[in-house]
Design an enzyme around this catalytic site. Sequence first.
Site, short mmCIF file in Angstrom:
data_model
loop_
_atom_site.label_atom_id
_atom_site.label_comp_id
_atom_site.label_asym_id
_atom_site.label_seq_id
_atom_site.Cartn_x
_atom_site.Cartn_y
_atom_site.Cartn_z
N LYS A 191 0.89 -1.18 0.00
CA LYS A 191 0.00 0.00 0.00
C LYS A 191 0.91 1.22 0.00
O LYS A 191 1.47 1.61 1.03
CB LYS A 191 -0.87 -0.03 1.26
CG LYS A 191 -2.23 0.62 1.14
CD LYS A 191 -2.22 2.09 0.81
CE LYS A 191 -2.00 2.97 2.02
NZ LYS A 191 -1.72 4.39 1.64
N GLU A 266 9.57 1.62 10.98
CA GLU A 266 10.59 2.66 10.81
C GLU A 266 9.87 3.99 10.84
O GLU A 266 9.12 4.32 9.92
CB GLU A 266 11.33 2.48 9.49
CG GLU A 266 12.27 1.30 9.57
CD GLU A 266 12.99 1.06 8.27
OE1 GLU A 266 13.50 -0.06 8.10
OE2 GLU A 266 13.03 1.97 7.43
N CYS A 300 13.97 10.69 7.04
CA CYS A 300 13.85 10.30 8.45
C CYS A 300 15.16 10.48 9.19
O CYS A 300 15.17 10.77 10.38
CB CYS A 300 13.36 8.87 8.54
SG CYS A 300 14.40 7.73 7.64
N GLU A 397 9.20 16.69 14.70
CA GLU A 397 9.78 16.36 13.39
C GLU A 397 9.10 17.25 12.35
O GLU A 397 7.92 17.06 12.04
CB GLU A 397 9.52 14.88 13.07
CG GLU A 397 10.23 14.45 11.80
CD GLU A 397 9.86 13.05 11.34
OE1 GLU A 397 8.67 12.70 11.39
OE2 GLU A 397 10.77 12.32 10.93
P1 NAD Z 1 2.31 8.52 7.42
O1 NAD Z 1 2.48 7.77 8.69
O2 NAD Z 1 1.30 9.61 7.39
O3 NAD Z 1 1.88 7.54 6.24
C1 NAD Z 1 2.68 6.42 5.88
C2 NAD Z 1 1.79 5.37 5.24
O4 NAD Z 1 0.88 4.88 6.22
C3 NAD Z 1 0.95 5.88 4.09
O5 NAD Z 1 0.94 4.88 3.07
C4 NAD Z 1 -0.44 6.01 4.71
O6 NAD Z 1 -1.48 5.88 3.80
C5 NAD Z 1 -0.43 4.85 5.69
N1 NAD Z 1 -1.38 4.98 6.81
C6 NAD Z 1 -1.83 6.11 7.40
N2 NAD Z 1 -2.71 5.78 8.38
C7 NAD Z 1 -2.81 4.43 8.42
C8 NAD Z 1 -3.55 3.51 9.20
N3 NAD Z 1 -4.37 3.91 10.16
N4 NAD Z 1 -3.40 2.20 8.95
C9 NAD Z 1 -2.56 1.76 7.99
N5 NAD Z 1 -1.86 2.59 7.19
C10 NAD Z 1 -1.96 3.92 7.41
O7 NAD Z 1 3.76 9.02 7.03
P2 NAD Z 1 4.16 10.00 5.82
O8 NAD Z 1 3.74 11.38 6.21
O9 NAD Z 1 3.71 9.40 4.54
O10 NAD Z 1 5.76 9.88 5.85
C11 NAD Z 1 6.60 10.68 6.61
C12 NAD Z 1 7.03 9.96 7.89
O11 NAD Z 1 7.74 8.76 7.59
C13 NAD Z 1 7.99 10.78 8.74
O12 NAD Z 1 7.61 10.71 10.08
C14 NAD Z 1 9.32 10.09 8.53
O13 NAD Z 1 10.28 10.27 9.56
C15 NAD Z 1 8.91 8.68 8.40
N6 NAD Z 1 9.98 7.90 7.75
C16 NAD Z 1 10.75 7.07 8.53
C17 NAD Z 1 11.80 6.35 7.97
C18 NAD Z 1 12.68 5.46 8.83
O14 NAD Z 1 13.43 4.68 8.27
N7 NAD Z 1 12.62 5.54 10.14
C19 NAD Z 1 12.04 6.46 6.60
C20 NAD Z 1 11.26 7.32 5.85
C21 NAD Z 1 10.22 8.03 6.44
#
Ligand code: NAD
Length: 503
Positions: A191, A266, A300, A397
């Site tokens: 997804k 992550e 991240c 963040e």
């Molecule tokens: P997000 O958590 O809003 O969304 C990530 C994914 O989760 C999307 O595909 C979204 O549709 C899905 N999602 C949202 N709610 C959900 C639910 N209730 N159930 C299942 N899936 C759901 O994150 P974002 O804004 O897309 O990405 C940015 C974030 O990702 C930042 O916090 C960043 O630090 C983190 N990130 C972490 C790493 C790491 O390796 N630690 C790497 C890249 C990004």
Amino acid sequence: MSILEENMNKARSYMRAASEGGVLNHINGESVPAASGATFDTVSPVDLSVLAKVAKGGVEDIDRAVAAAKAAFPGWSKTPGAERRKILIKVAEAIEARAEEIAFTECMDTGQALRFMSKAAIRGAANFRYFADQAPHAEDGQVTRTPTQMNTTSKRPIGPVGVITPWNTPFMLSTWKIAPALASGCTVVHKPAEFSPMTAKLLVEIAESAGLPKGVLNVVNGFGEDAGKRLTEHPDIKAIAFVGESRTGSMIMAQGAATLKRVHFELGGKNPVIIFDDADIDRAVDAATFMIYSLNGERCTSSSRLLVQESIYEEVTKRVAEVAGRIKVGHPLDPETVVGPLIHPEHEKKVLSYFEKAREEGATIAAGGTKVGEDGCYVAPTLFTGARNDMAIAQDEIFGPVLTAIPFKDEDEALAMANDVQYGLAAYLWTNDLNRAMRMTDNLEAGMMWVNSENIRHLPTPFGGVKSSGIGRDGGDWSFDFYMETVNVSFPRATHKIPKLGG
Ligand code: NAD
């Protein structure tokens, strides 16, 4: 014609091909619309134009995709590792052959600059190659013997898994999850993030054209609250690999509880770069500015808190501000661009709100702090100085090209500030005192630390965070531990005495 114009022409033709007929779901080898027929628009942050209509998947689409992944699991999991390796190496080669298309699509869909995205496909292919090479021995375990028993431990793929990815560098990040899952023998339902769905479609098409059997990798587009949620709750999905925000991670953990889902998270970070006065300041400034202003700061592991020893604070912050002021903000396909537009107007609004917060909290905006231009989601590389670690600009963040600088007196204060956040993903330490480096790295709360270096990823090393930054590790054998179950079989070595009851 300028290089930018040439690139824009190429991008237009790639985007036409990618958006033709819309960005569909991909289930059991077929590109299909959402069962409900619903779609949503994916918008380019470059100029807010609609790039494509995207299938808005929901419960029914996830259920179909999971059924396909479940049906494909026996065949794929029993395919010998050496055979899986061959197919996955072909996937890597096919990714490399379409590197430009992937890079241009990623730039237009996410706003990331081409100078960084040109390597996205290469790194994605490297992920496939690395994990493919481990497929032939992924099942291996150990043999342990007692006088009466011989125990053989081995690993087997856990089953169909869900992969949920965010919008920053989506292609590279999804390969990082999908490649080890496939190498382990798992089948996948992916997804992708709703803000950047375009390259997930390319990946599944490329993988199948390279020989990945139908149903082994399936993609369902849509939003977190419906498609994402259903995937995490589905009883036939045995594990969820999730990359995204910390609060989404905790929602997913709750959603997966009823089916005892294994999770790998992550999550977010607010990573310190700590510069002591004995450090090589030139190198430290280069690394700190690279780690916050590359990839739009939407990374991240970005070094978003700059902790600098008092005696060199003025000099370091002045130099960082100068670099920030010189960085080119512009069209992602311009080879000179470092900072492109942020992913989406919603995210841009969040980042801009921190400029306001910084002023309210009494910090100084030493560089940037403004939107750039009228169109698209462009913001200036920003440096806040005169901040305290308890301010929102030091704790939250922000996920943009925004750096918060704070001075410290000594080692104890640096350590206390570095650890005083909810996150613990990465830390960067600059000192030439080996004993201090040992003391600091022993006590820093971070899953990954780099001493006198920017983030340099080596795939066999563990990647992941502590505290609110994640659960589990990627890379090396850690990825296989997540996608596989370890089982033990015990054989008798002799006819041993069995306890007799009731006799
Ligand atoms: P997000 O958590 O809003 O969304 C990530 C994914 O989760 C999307 O595909 C979204 O549709 C899905 N999602 C949202 N709610 C959900 C639910 N209730 N159930 C299942 N899936 C759901 O994150 P974002 O804004 O897309 O990405 C940015 C974030 O990702 C930042 O916090 C960043 O630090 C983190 N990130 C972490 C790493 C790491 O390796 N630690 C790497 C890249 C990004």
